[in-house]
Write an enzyme that holds these catalytic residues in place. Structure first.
Site, PDB file in Angstrom:
ATOM      1  N   CYS A   1      -4.641  -8.341  12.940  1.00 32.67           N
ATOM      2  CA  CYS A   1      -5.359  -7.147  12.454  1.00 32.67           C
ATOM      3  C   CYS A   1      -6.876  -7.270  12.625  1.00 32.67           C
ATOM      4  O   CYS A   1      -7.603  -6.288  12.468  1.00 32.67           O
ATOM      5  CB  CYS A   1      -5.008  -6.887  10.994  1.00 32.67           C
ATOM      6  SG  CYS A   1      -3.250  -6.661  10.727  1.00 32.67           S
TER       7      CYS A   1
ATOM      8  N   HIS B   1      -3.994   2.399   9.797  1.00 29.58           N
ATOM      9  CA  HIS B   1      -4.185   1.036  10.311  1.00 29.58           C
ATOM     10  C   HIS B   1      -3.480   0.832  11.652  1.00 29.58           C
ATOM     11  O   HIS B   1      -2.429   0.199  11.723  1.00 29.58           O
ATOM     12  CB  HIS B   1      -3.669   0.049   9.255  1.00 29.58           C
ATOM     13  CG  HIS B   1      -3.882  -1.397   9.594  1.00 29.58           C
ATOM     14  ND1 HIS B   1      -4.895  -1.846  10.426  1.00 29.58           N
ATOM     15  CD2 HIS B   1      -3.208  -2.517   9.204  1.00 29.58           C
ATOM     16  CE1 HIS B   1      -4.818  -3.160  10.533  1.00 29.58           C
ATOM     17  NE2 HIS B   1      -3.799  -3.595   9.814  1.00 29.58           N
TER      18      HIS B   1
HETATM   19  N1  COA Z   1       1.207   5.327   2.171  1.00 31.24           N
HETATM   20  C1  COA Z   1       1.431   6.615   1.828  1.00 31.24           C
HETATM   21  N2  COA Z   1       2.452   7.352   2.307  1.00 31.24           N
HETATM   22  C2  COA Z   1       3.251   6.750   3.197  1.00 31.24           C
HETATM   23  C3  COA Z   1       3.073   5.426   3.615  1.00 31.24           C
HETATM   24  C4  COA Z   1       2.004   4.719   3.064  1.00 31.24           C
HETATM   25  N3  COA Z   1       1.805   3.449   3.412  1.00 31.24           N
HETATM   26  N4  COA Z   1       4.028   5.105   4.504  1.00 31.24           N
HETATM   27  C5  COA Z   1       4.773   6.209   4.664  1.00 31.24           C
HETATM   28  N5  COA Z   1       4.313   7.186   3.867  1.00 31.24           N
HETATM   29  C6  COA Z   1       4.869   8.528   3.695  1.00 31.24           C
HETATM   30  C7  COA Z   1       5.204   9.185   4.998  1.00 31.24           C
HETATM   31  O1  COA Z   1       4.132  10.015   5.461  1.00 31.24           O
HETATM   32  C8  COA Z   1       6.404  10.019   4.623  1.00 31.24           C
HETATM   33  O2  COA Z   1       5.969  11.188   3.950  1.00 31.24           O
HETATM   34  P1  COA Z   1       6.742  12.589   4.141  1.00 31.24           P
HETATM   35  O3  COA Z   1       8.133  12.334   3.624  1.00 31.24           O
HETATM   36  O4  COA Z   1       5.945  13.522   3.300  1.00 31.24           O
HETATM   37  O5  COA Z   1       6.685  12.853   5.598  1.00 31.24           O
HETATM   38  C9  COA Z   1       7.118   9.162   3.597  1.00 31.24           C
HETATM   39  O6  COA Z   1       6.104   8.341   3.009  1.00 31.24           O
HETATM   40  C10 COA Z   1       8.220   8.288   4.181  1.00 31.24           C
HETATM   41  O7  COA Z   1       7.684   7.714   5.364  1.00 31.24           O
HETATM   42  P2  COA Z   1       8.457   6.633   6.205  1.00 31.24           P
HETATM   43  O8  COA Z   1       7.775   6.531   7.530  1.00 31.24           O
HETATM   44  O9  COA Z   1       9.942   6.917   6.179  1.00 31.24           O
HETATM   45  O10 COA Z   1       8.152   5.341   5.380  1.00 31.24           O
HETATM   46  P3  COA Z   1       8.811   3.949   5.605  1.00 31.24           P
HETATM   47  O11 COA Z   1       9.675   3.660   4.425  1.00 31.24           O
HETATM   48  O12 COA Z   1       9.428   3.841   6.954  1.00 31.24           O
HETATM   49  O13 COA Z   1       7.548   2.956   5.560  1.00 31.24           O
HETATM   50  C11 COA Z   1       6.186   1.417   4.344  1.00 31.24           C
HETATM   51  C12 COA Z   1       6.770   2.836   4.389  1.00 31.24           C
HETATM   52  C13 COA Z   1       5.227   1.329   3.177  1.00 31.24           C
HETATM   53  C14 COA Z   1       7.312   0.388   4.195  1.00 31.24           C
HETATM   54  C15 COA Z   1       5.407   1.153   5.682  1.00 31.24           C
HETATM   55  O14 COA Z   1       4.396   2.130   5.816  1.00 31.24           O
HETATM   56  C16 COA Z   1       4.804  -0.225   5.713  1.00 31.24           C
HETATM   57  O15 COA Z   1       5.501  -1.231   5.904  1.00 31.24           O
HETATM   58  N6  COA Z   1       3.463  -0.353   5.604  1.00 31.24           N
HETATM   59  C17 COA Z   1       2.788  -1.627   5.732  1.00 31.24           C
HETATM   60  C18 COA Z   1       2.399  -1.866   7.182  1.00 31.24           C
HETATM   61  C19 COA Z   1       1.895  -3.272   7.391  1.00 31.24           C
HETATM   62  O16 COA Z   1       2.467  -4.252   6.947  1.00 31.24           O
HETATM   63  N7  COA Z   1       0.772  -3.404   8.118  1.00 31.24           N
HETATM   64  C20 COA Z   1       0.159  -4.677   8.366  1.00 31.24           C
HETATM   65  C21 COA Z   1      -0.711  -5.045   7.242  1.00 31.24           C
HETATM   66  S1  COA Z   1      -1.325  -6.692   7.350  1.00 31.24           S
END
Ligand code: COA
Length: 388
Positions: free
Chosen positions: A84, A335
Protein backbone atom coordinates in the site's frame (compact mmCIF):
# COMPACT_ATOMS: atom_id res chain seq x y z
CA UNK A 1 15.09 24.53 2.41
CA UNK A 2 13.00 22.51 -0.05
CA UNK A 3 14.26 19.20 -1.40
CA UNK A 4 11.96 19.51 -4.43
CA UNK A 5 8.58 20.95 -5.36
CA UNK A 6 5.29 19.60 -6.62
CA UNK A 7 4.09 21.80 -9.48
CA UNK A 8 1.18 19.80 -10.84
CA UNK A 9 -1.35 17.39 -9.32
CA UNK A 10 -4.14 15.23 -10.68
CA UNK A 11 -6.25 12.24 -9.79
CA UNK A 12 -9.27 10.33 -10.99
CA UNK A 13 -12.35 9.89 -8.92
CA UNK A 14 -11.75 6.83 -6.74
CA UNK A 15 -14.47 4.17 -7.00
CA UNK A 16 -15.36 1.65 -9.67
CA UNK A 17 -13.83 1.98 -13.13
CA UNK A 18 -14.07 -0.32 -16.14
CA UNK A 19 -11.11 1.47 -17.79
CA UNK A 20 -7.83 -0.35 -18.58
CA UNK A 21 -4.96 0.54 -16.24
CA UNK A 22 -2.99 2.70 -18.68
CA UNK A 23 -6.08 4.73 -19.54
CA UNK A 24 -6.99 5.19 -15.89
CA UNK A 25 -3.44 6.34 -15.12
CA UNK A 26 -3.60 8.60 -18.18
CA UNK A 27 -6.56 10.52 -16.72
CA UNK A 28 -4.54 11.42 -13.63
CA UNK A 29 -1.33 12.02 -15.58
CA UNK A 30 -2.95 14.40 -18.09
CA UNK A 31 -4.54 16.32 -15.17
CA UNK A 32 -1.18 16.62 -13.40
CA UNK A 33 0.70 17.72 -16.50
CA UNK A 34 -2.01 20.25 -17.46
CA UNK A 35 -2.00 21.57 -13.92
CA UNK A 36 1.78 22.05 -14.10
CA UNK A 37 1.46 23.75 -17.49
CA UNK A 38 4.01 21.44 -19.10
CA UNK A 39 4.04 19.11 -22.09
CA UNK A 40 4.92 15.43 -21.86
CA UNK A 41 8.13 16.25 -23.77
CA UNK A 42 9.22 18.51 -20.89
CA UNK A 43 9.41 15.51 -18.53
CA UNK A 44 12.61 13.51 -17.99
CA UNK A 45 11.15 10.33 -16.47
CA UNK A 46 8.09 8.62 -15.02
CA UNK A 47 8.23 7.05 -11.56
CA UNK A 48 5.24 4.79 -11.41
CA UNK A 49 3.54 2.71 -8.73
CA UNK A 50 1.41 -0.39 -9.10
CA UNK A 51 1.21 -3.21 -6.58
CA UNK A 52 -1.14 -5.97 -7.64
CA UNK A 53 -2.00 -5.84 -11.35
CA UNK A 54 -0.01 -8.97 -12.15
CA UNK A 55 -2.19 -11.06 -9.87
CA UNK A 56 -5.39 -9.05 -10.22
CA UNK A 57 -5.44 -8.45 -13.97
CA UNK A 58 -2.64 -10.51 -15.55
CA UNK A 59 -1.20 -7.16 -16.60
CA UNK A 60 2.49 -6.46 -15.90
CA UNK A 61 5.32 -4.45 -17.49
CA UNK A 62 3.06 -1.42 -17.29
CA UNK A 63 5.87 1.15 -17.77
CA UNK A 64 5.87 1.33 -21.59
CA UNK A 65 2.10 0.83 -21.68
CA UNK A 66 1.40 3.92 -19.60
CA UNK A 67 4.13 5.93 -21.36
CA UNK A 68 2.74 5.02 -24.79
CA UNK A 69 -0.81 5.84 -23.76
CA UNK A 70 0.08 9.32 -22.50
CA UNK A 71 2.30 10.15 -25.47
CA UNK A 72 5.53 9.84 -23.51
CA UNK A 73 7.02 6.72 -25.12
CA UNK A 74 10.78 7.07 -25.04
CA UNK A 75 10.94 8.28 -21.46
CA UNK A 76 12.42 5.91 -18.88
CA UNK A 77 9.74 4.51 -16.55
CA UNK A 78 10.73 3.19 -13.15
CA UNK A 79 8.15 0.89 -11.54
CA UNK A 80 7.73 0.63 -7.73
CA UNK A 81 5.95 -2.00 -5.62
CA UNK A 82 5.73 -1.61 -1.88
CA UNK A 83 2.22 -2.90 -1.09
CA UNK A 84 0.00 0.00 0.00
CA UNK A 85 3.04 2.33 0.27
CA UNK A 86 3.84 1.83 -3.41
CA UNK A 87 3.46 5.33 -4.82
CA UNK A 88 4.82 7.09 -1.72
CA UNK A 89 8.03 5.17 -2.37
CA UNK A 90 7.90 6.28 -6.05
CA UNK A 91 7.44 9.86 -4.82
CA UNK A 92 10.44 9.59 -2.47
CA UNK A 93 12.63 8.33 -5.30
CA UNK A 94 11.42 11.07 -7.65
CA UNK A 95 12.28 13.72 -5.05
CA UNK A 96 15.74 12.20 -4.63
CA UNK A 97 16.22 12.11 -8.42
CA UNK A 98 15.47 15.81 -8.91
CA UNK A 99 17.34 16.79 -5.75
CA UNK A 100 20.42 14.86 -6.85
CA UNK A 101 20.36 16.29 -10.37
CA UNK A 102 19.56 13.05 -12.20
CA UNK A 103 16.37 14.63 -13.58
CA UNK A 104 14.78 18.09 -13.64
CA UNK A 105 11.12 17.07 -13.92
CA UNK A 106 9.50 13.72 -13.12
CA UNK A 107 5.92 12.55 -13.46
CA UNK A 108 5.22 10.36 -10.43
CA UNK A 109 2.04 8.49 -9.63
CA UNK A 110 0.24 5.20 -9.39
CA UNK A 111 -2.75 3.21 -10.52
CA UNK A 112 -4.65 0.17 -9.29
CA UNK A 113 -7.91 -1.62 -9.90
CA UNK A 114 -9.23 -3.66 -6.98
CA UNK A 115 -13.00 -3.91 -7.53
CA UNK A 116 -14.90 -6.76 -9.22
CA UNK A 117 -14.30 -4.87 -12.51
CA UNK A 118 -11.02 -6.82 -12.50
CA UNK A 119 -12.95 -10.08 -12.55
CA UNK A 120 -11.93 -10.79 -8.95
CA UNK A 121 -14.48 -10.69 -6.14
CA UNK A 122 -13.87 -9.68 -2.50
CA UNK A 123 -12.54 -13.08 -1.27
CA UNK A 124 -10.21 -13.40 -4.26
CA UNK A 125 -8.95 -9.81 -3.96
CA UNK A 126 -8.49 -10.30 -0.21
CA UNK A 127 -6.28 -13.34 -0.95
CA UNK A 128 -4.29 -11.33 -3.52
CA UNK A 129 -3.75 -8.44 -1.08
CA UNK A 130 -2.58 -10.96 1.54
CA UNK A 131 0.43 -11.75 -0.66
CA UNK A 132 1.94 -8.65 1.01
CA UNK A 133 1.79 -10.39 4.40
CA UNK A 134 4.42 -12.83 5.67
CA UNK A 135 4.50 -15.90 3.42
CA UNK A 136 5.58 -18.39 6.08
CA UNK A 137 4.04 -17.05 9.31
CA UNK A 138 0.96 -14.99 8.40
CA UNK A 139 -0.49 -16.43 5.20
CA UNK A 140 -0.71 -20.06 6.43
CA UNK A 141 -2.61 -18.83 9.49
CA UNK A 142 -5.24 -17.32 7.21
CA UNK A 143 -4.29 -13.82 8.31
CA UNK A 144 -5.62 -11.25 5.82
CA UNK A 145 -5.28 -7.46 6.21
CA UNK A 146 -8.47 -6.82 8.19
CA UNK A 147 -7.12 -9.47 10.60
CA UNK A 148 -3.61 -7.98 10.76
CA UNK A 149 -4.90 -4.53 11.71
CA UNK A 150 -7.56 -6.00 14.01
CA UNK A 151 -4.79 -7.68 16.03
CA UNK A 152 -2.70 -4.48 16.23
CA UNK A 153 -5.80 -2.51 17.22
CA UNK A 154 -6.83 -5.06 19.87
CA UNK A 155 -3.43 -4.55 21.46
CA UNK A 156 -3.96 -0.78 21.37
CA UNK A 157 -7.35 -1.23 23.08
CA UNK A 158 -5.73 -3.44 25.71
CA UNK A 159 -2.89 -0.98 26.39
CA UNK A 160 -4.87 2.27 26.35
CA UNK A 161 -8.54 1.45 26.76
CA UNK A 162 -9.43 2.57 23.23
CA UNK A 163 -13.09 1.70 22.60
CA UNK A 164 -15.14 0.53 19.62
CA UNK A 165 -17.13 3.79 19.86
CA UNK A 166 -13.90 5.78 19.49
CA UNK A 167 -12.92 3.69 16.45
CA UNK A 168 -16.37 4.29 14.98
CA UNK A 169 -15.90 8.04 15.40
CA UNK A 170 -12.91 7.84 13.04
CA UNK A 171 -15.20 6.37 10.35
CA UNK A 172 -17.87 9.00 11.03
CA UNK A 173 -15.30 11.79 10.70
CA UNK A 174 -13.73 10.47 7.50
CA UNK A 175 -17.09 9.88 5.82
CA UNK A 176 -18.10 13.42 6.75
CA UNK A 177 -14.87 14.76 5.19
CA UNK A 178 -15.28 12.48 2.15
CA UNK A 179 -18.74 13.92 1.51
CA UNK A 180 -16.95 17.21 0.74
CA UNK A 181 -14.59 15.54 -1.74
CA UNK A 182 -16.05 15.02 -5.22
CA UNK A 183 -13.32 12.49 -6.03
CA UNK A 184 -14.10 10.27 -3.01
CA UNK A 185 -15.38 6.71 -3.46
CA UNK A 186 -18.13 7.27 -0.87
CA UNK A 187 -20.10 10.50 -0.64
CA UNK A 188 -22.39 9.62 2.21
CA UNK A 189 -22.14 10.33 5.91
CA UNK A 190 -22.50 7.72 8.64
CA UNK A 191 -23.13 7.65 12.39
CA UNK A 192 -21.49 5.89 15.34
CA UNK A 193 -24.66 3.80 15.70
CA UNK A 194 -24.60 2.73 12.05
CA UNK A 195 -20.92 1.75 12.30
CA UNK A 196 -21.52 -0.27 15.48
CA UNK A 197 -24.55 -2.00 13.93
CA UNK A 198 -22.56 -3.19 10.90
CA UNK A 199 -21.47 -6.78 10.30
CA UNK A 200 -18.17 -7.84 11.91
CA UNK A 201 -15.32 -8.22 9.39
CA UNK A 202 -12.48 -8.95 11.86
CA UNK A 203 -13.13 -8.14 15.52
CA UNK A 204 -13.10 -5.22 16.48
CA UNK A 205 -13.68 -4.04 12.89
CA UNK A 206 -17.11 -3.91 11.34
CA UNK A 207 -17.89 -3.09 7.72
CA UNK A 208 -17.66 0.67 8.23
CA UNK A 209 -14.30 0.42 10.07
CA UNK A 210 -12.74 -0.83 6.81
CA UNK A 211 -11.60 1.00 3.71
CA UNK A 212 -13.21 -0.32 0.52
CA UNK A 213 -11.67 -1.95 -2.52
CA UNK A 214 -11.35 0.89 -5.05
CA UNK A 215 -10.10 1.61 -8.55
CA UNK A 216 -8.26 4.83 -9.31
CA UNK A 217 -5.11 6.70 -10.22
CA UNK A 218 -3.18 9.75 -9.04
CA UNK A 219 -0.15 11.65 -10.32
CA UNK A 220 2.01 14.68 -9.55
CA UNK A 221 4.80 16.52 -11.37
CA UNK A 222 7.93 16.90 -9.23
CA UNK A 223 10.66 19.38 -10.16
CA UNK A 224 13.93 20.46 -8.60
CA UNK A 225 13.85 23.29 -6.08
CA UNK A 226 15.79 25.68 -8.32
CA UNK A 227 13.25 25.30 -11.16
CA UNK A 228 10.15 25.57 -8.96
CA UNK A 229 9.67 29.32 -9.24
CA UNK A 230 9.20 29.07 -12.99
CA UNK A 231 5.87 27.28 -12.35
CA UNK A 232 2.58 28.85 -11.27
CA UNK A 233 1.85 27.20 -7.92
CA UNK A 234 4.76 25.18 -6.53
CA UNK A 235 4.41 23.44 -3.19
CA UNK A 236 7.64 22.53 -1.43
CA UNK A 237 8.66 19.04 -0.38
CA UNK A 238 10.82 19.64 2.69
CA UNK A 239 11.21 16.14 4.14
CA UNK A 240 10.61 12.47 3.37
CA UNK A 241 11.30 9.66 5.84
CA UNK A 242 11.13 5.99 4.89
CA UNK A 243 11.46 3.11 7.34
CA UNK A 244 10.64 -0.55 7.79
CA UNK A 245 9.60 -2.53 10.85
CA UNK A 246 10.03 -6.16 11.77
CA UNK A 247 7.65 -8.67 10.16
CA UNK A 248 5.70 -10.91 10.90
CA UNK A 249 3.58 -9.02 13.39
CA UNK A 250 4.14 -11.77 15.97
CA UNK A 251 7.75 -10.59 16.20
CA UNK A 252 6.88 -6.96 16.94
CA UNK A 253 7.79 -6.04 20.52
CA UNK A 254 5.10 -3.35 20.73
CA UNK A 255 2.51 -4.16 18.06
CA UNK A 256 0.29 -1.14 18.84
CA UNK A 257 3.12 1.33 18.25
CA UNK A 258 3.86 1.01 14.47
CA UNK A 259 7.56 1.76 14.88
CA UNK A 260 8.25 2.30 11.16
CA UNK A 261 5.88 5.28 11.21
CA UNK A 262 7.68 6.77 14.20
CA UNK A 263 11.05 6.37 12.51
CA UNK A 264 9.83 7.71 9.14
CA UNK A 265 8.13 10.71 10.77
CA UNK A 266 11.15 11.62 12.84
CA UNK A 267 13.40 11.44 9.74
CA UNK A 268 10.96 13.57 7.71
CA UNK A 269 10.55 16.19 10.48
CA UNK A 270 14.30 16.41 10.99
CA UNK A 271 14.89 17.02 7.27
CA UNK A 272 12.17 19.68 7.25
CA UNK A 273 13.50 21.28 10.45
CA UNK A 274 10.10 21.03 12.13
CA UNK A 275 8.39 19.12 14.93
CA UNK A 276 4.99 17.44 14.90
CA UNK A 277 3.59 20.59 16.55
CA UNK A 278 4.26 22.50 13.31
CA UNK A 279 2.10 20.14 11.23
CA UNK A 280 -1.23 21.86 10.49
CA UNK A 281 -2.94 18.71 9.19
CA UNK A 282 -2.09 15.22 8.00
CA UNK A 283 -3.30 12.63 5.55
CA UNK A 284 -2.72 9.26 7.25
CA UNK A 285 -3.14 5.68 6.12
CA UNK A 286 -6.53 4.77 7.64
CA UNK A 287 -7.00 1.42 5.91
CA UNK A 288 -8.94 0.60 9.08
CA UNK A 289 -10.15 2.96 11.80
CA UNK A 290 -7.64 1.52 14.26
CA UNK A 291 -4.84 2.17 11.77
CA UNK A 292 -5.67 5.89 11.83
CA UNK A 293 -5.59 5.94 15.62
CA UNK A 294 -2.14 4.32 15.68
CA UNK A 295 -0.83 6.49 12.82
CA UNK A 296 -1.98 9.74 14.42
CA UNK A 297 0.01 8.83 17.53
CA UNK A 298 3.04 7.49 15.65
CA UNK A 299 3.56 10.68 13.66
CA UNK A 300 3.13 12.75 16.82
CA UNK A 301 -0.09 14.62 16.00
CA UNK A 302 -1.77 13.11 19.03
CA UNK A 303 -0.26 11.93 22.36
CA UNK A 304 0.29 8.16 22.72
CA UNK A 305 -2.90 6.37 23.68
CA UNK A 306 -5.15 9.33 22.86
CA UNK A 307 -5.83 8.78 19.16
CA UNK A 308 -9.29 7.41 19.89
CA UNK A 309 -10.16 10.15 22.38
CA UNK A 310 -9.05 12.91 20.01
CA UNK A 311 -11.24 11.47 17.23
CA UNK A 312 -14.27 11.05 19.49
CA UNK A 313 -13.92 14.63 20.77
CA UNK A 314 -13.79 16.01 17.20
CA UNK A 315 -10.23 17.26 17.61
CA UNK A 316 -9.09 15.45 14.43
CA UNK A 317 -12.08 16.71 12.40
CA UNK A 318 -12.02 19.69 10.04
CA UNK A 319 -12.26 22.66 12.39
CA UNK A 320 -10.55 20.71 15.21
CA UNK A 321 -7.06 21.51 16.50
CA UNK A 322 -5.43 18.43 14.82
CA UNK A 323 -7.23 17.83 11.51
CA UNK A 324 -6.58 14.39 10.04
CA UNK A 325 -7.65 13.09 6.63
CA UNK A 326 -9.53 16.11 5.30
CA UNK A 327 -9.80 14.20 1.98
CA UNK A 328 -11.92 11.49 3.64
CA UNK A 329 -8.86 9.23 3.91
CA UNK A 330 -8.76 5.69 2.62
CA UNK A 331 -11.97 5.01 4.56
CA UNK A 332 -14.18 7.29 2.46
CA UNK A 333 -12.00 8.54 -0.39
CA UNK A 334 -11.07 4.93 -1.20
CA UNK A 335 -7.92 2.82 -1.50
CA UNK A 336 -6.68 1.80 -4.95
CA UNK A 337 -3.44 0.54 -3.46
CA UNK A 338 -0.82 1.75 -5.93
CA UNK A 339 -2.52 5.15 -6.25
CA UNK A 340 -2.97 5.93 -2.56
CA UNK A 341 0.46 7.39 -1.73
CA UNK A 342 0.46 10.01 -4.46
CA UNK A 343 -3.25 10.72 -3.87
CA UNK A 344 -2.20 11.87 -0.40
CA UNK A 345 0.39 14.13 -2.06
CA UNK A 346 -2.34 15.50 -4.36
CA UNK A 347 -4.46 16.39 -1.30
CA UNK A 348 -1.50 18.06 0.45
CA UNK A 349 -0.66 20.03 -2.71
CA UNK A 350 -4.21 21.28 -3.23
CA UNK A 351 -4.76 22.04 0.47
CA UNK A 352 -1.49 23.99 0.69
CA UNK A 353 -2.50 25.95 -2.42
CA UNK A 354 -5.85 26.64 -0.74
CA UNK A 355 -7.91 25.25 -3.63
CA UNK A 356 -10.03 22.44 -2.14
CA UNK A 357 -13.17 24.42 -1.29
CA UNK A 358 -15.37 23.26 1.59
CA UNK A 359 -12.85 20.86 3.07
CA UNK A 360 -10.08 23.46 3.28
CA UNK A 361 -7.96 23.35 6.45
CA UNK A 362 -7.91 27.06 7.19
CA UNK A 363 -4.49 28.67 7.39
CA UNK A 364 -2.57 25.44 6.68
CA UNK A 365 0.98 25.93 5.52
CA UNK A 366 2.69 22.72 6.69
CA UNK A 367 1.29 19.21 6.23
CA UNK A 368 2.34 15.57 6.48
CA UNK A 369 1.37 12.44 4.55
CA UNK A 370 1.71 8.98 6.15
CA UNK A 371 1.52 5.99 3.77
CA UNK A 372 1.90 2.49 5.15
CA UNK A 373 2.53 -0.84 3.40
CA UNK A 374 1.92 -4.44 4.40
CA UNK A 375 1.66 -5.54 8.03
CA UNK A 376 2.75 -2.05 9.14
CA UNK A 377 6.22 -3.07 7.94
CA UNK A 378 6.87 -0.16 5.54
CA UNK A 379 6.04 3.49 6.09
CA UNK A 380 6.83 6.65 4.15
CA UNK A 381 6.13 10.04 5.75
CA UNK A 382 6.35 13.18 3.59
CA UNK A 383 6.32 16.80 4.75
CA UNK A 384 5.15 19.52 2.37
CA UNK A 385 5.01 23.26 2.92
CA UNK A 386 3.44 26.19 1.10
CA UNK A 387 6.16 28.15 -0.75
CA UNK A 388 6.57 31.53 0.91
N1 COA B 1 -17.01 0.98 3.76
C1 COA B 1 -18.28 1.39 3.53
N2 COA B 1 -19.14 0.74 2.72
C2 COA B 1 -18.67 -0.35 2.10
C3 COA B 1 -17.36 -0.83 2.28
C4 COA B 1 -16.53 -0.11 3.14
N3 COA B 1 -15.29 -0.54 3.36
N4 COA B 1 -17.18 -1.93 1.54
C5 COA B 1 -18.34 -2.13 0.88
N5 COA B 1 -19.23 -1.19 1.24
C6 COA B 1 -20.62 -1.07 0.80
C7 COA B 1 -20.78 -1.26 -0.67
O1 COA B 1 -20.78 0.00 -1.36
C8 COA B 1 -22.14 -1.91 -0.76
O2 COA B 1 -23.14 -0.92 -0.60
P1 COA B 1 -24.54 -1.02 -1.40
O3 COA B 1 -25.17 -2.30 -0.92
O4 COA B 1 -25.25 0.21 -0.97
O5 COA B 1 -24.14 -1.04 -2.83
C9 COA B 1 -22.18 -2.78 0.48
O6 COA B 1 -21.30 -2.17 1.42
C10 COA B 1 -21.75 -4.22 0.23
O7 COA B 1 -20.58 -4.15 -0.57
P2 COA B 1 -19.74 -5.42 -0.94
O8 COA B 1 -18.82 -5.04 -2.06
O9 COA B 1 -20.64 -6.62 -1.14
O10 COA B 1 -18.89 -5.61 0.36
P3 COA B 1 -17.99 -6.84 0.68
O11 COA B 1 -18.62 -7.58 1.81
O12 COA B 1 -17.65 -7.61 -0.54
O13 COA B 1 -16.64 -6.14 1.22
C11 COA B 1 -15.28 -5.45 3.05
C12 COA B 1 -16.66 -5.35 2.39
C13 COA B 1 -15.24 -4.48 4.21
C14 COA B 1 -15.02 -6.88 3.53
C15 COA B 1 -14.18 -5.05 2.00
O14 COA B 1 -14.45 -3.74 1.54
C16 COA B 1 -12.80 -5.12 2.58
O15 COA B 1 -12.23 -6.20 2.77
N6 COA B 1 -12.13 -3.97 2.82
C17 COA B 1 -10.76 -3.94 3.28
C18 COA B 1 -9.82 -3.89 2.08
C19 COA B 1 -8.38 -4.09 2.51
O16 COA B 1 -8.03 -4.97 3.27
N7 COA B 1 -7.48 -3.24 1.98
C20 COA B 1 -6.09 -3.29 2.32
C21 COA B 1 -5.85 -2.53 3.55
S1 COA B 1 -4.21 -2.72 4.17
Amino acid sequence: MARAAVVGAGMTKFGVHDTPLQELFGEAAFDAVDDAGVEMRDLDAIYFGNAMSGQAENDTHLGPKVASHIGAAGLPVQRFEDACATSANAFKNAVQAVEGGTHDAVLVGGVERCTPETGKDTPEMTRIFASASHRQYEQPAGLTFPGVFALLTKRHMHEYGTTEEQLASVAVKNHSHGRLNPRAHFGKETTVEEVLDGPVVADPFRLMDCCPFSDGASAVVVVSDDLADSYDAPVDVTGIGHATDVTPIGDKATPHVTQAARDAASEAYEQAGITADDVDFAEVHDCFTGAEVMASEAIGLVPDGEGGTYAAEGRTSLGGDRPINPSGGLKAKGHPIGATGTAQVVELTEQLRGTVGDRQVEGADTAAAHNLGGDAATTVVSVMEARS
